[in-house]
Design a protein around this motif. Sequence first.
Motif, PDB file in Angstrom:
ATOM      1  N   HIS A 147      -5.455  -3.930  38.035  1.00  0.00           N
ATOM      2  CA  HIS A 147      -5.811  -4.648  38.806  1.00  0.00           C
ATOM      3  C   HIS A 147      -6.025  -6.266  38.513  1.00  0.00           C
ATOM      4  N   HIS A 149      -8.444  -9.060  41.065  1.00  0.00           N
ATOM      5  CA  HIS A 149      -8.988  -9.238  42.546  1.00  0.00           C
ATOM      6  C   HIS A 149      -9.054 -10.340  43.201  1.00  0.00           C
ATOM      7  N   GLU A 153     -15.709  -7.957  41.717  1.00  0.00           N
ATOM      8  CA  GLU A 153     -15.826  -6.742  41.514  1.00  0.00           C
ATOM      9  C   GLU A 153     -17.414  -6.354  40.466  1.00  0.00           C
ATOM     10  N   HIS A 183      -7.087  -6.240  34.582  1.00  0.00           N
ATOM     11  CA  HIS A 183      -8.126  -5.109  33.676  1.00  0.00           C
ATOM     12  C   HIS A 183      -7.707  -3.793  34.458  1.00  0.00           C
TER      13      HIS A 183
HETATM   14 ZN    ZN Z   1     -11.488  -4.578  38.591  1.00  0.00          ZN
END
Ligand code: ZN
Length: 219
Positions: A147, A149, A153, A183
């Motif tokens: 995923h 962002h 995060e 990542h």
């Molecule tokens: Zn992440």
Amino acid sequence: MTPRRAIDDRLLLGYAAGLLPQAHDLLVAAAVSLDDDARARLEAFEAVGGALVEAQPVAPLRCGSFEEVMARIEGTAPADTVPERVRVPRVDPVLPGPLRDAVGGDLRDVRWSPIGLGARQSVLPTWDGGGTARLMWIPAGRAMPEHSHAGTELTLGLLGAFRDGDRVFRRGDLSMSGPDVTHAPAATDEGPCVCLAVTDAPLKLSGLLPRIARRLVGF
Ligand code: ZN
């Protein structure tokens, strides 16, 4: 944004000033309880910050991105109230004290929800809408869905170790990933990994299981 291991001064300053959303407050309190150096830096900020907050009260950030939070910390913010603080205890079994308070017990008391491939999550209660705090359980050698962002995060290692890119993070280590990172953090082979992940915006899944994961996890 490059992953890093130690909590940085901006987060500690934000915590000391009561500017962070609750999810981030929780992460800072947990990280500081595992890091004597961070505790010392926080205590220094609090010694100075108490006077500053008294001189110019500030308000908690109810919503907005991590970068907006940091911008506010580096500037000044008018406001009316100082938020209730998350305590920083010195005791730390598997879950640091602030997380035990949020869970109502230790690791065995966490109410996990499966998210596929053996991974589990538990969303911790926060009520200001400023971010989401999740405990994550990843089986040894397994990875989270890939995923990126929309925001930032922050991931604090609590048990075992996780690999993110070419770096390994262990208990007390903090990984920070921004919107430029795609990542799939994975537990190392040495055992299951438990970590606390705090996000300030929905994740954008890009791997093989995005629809399933989105439905299960609520990303
Ligand atoms: Zn992440």
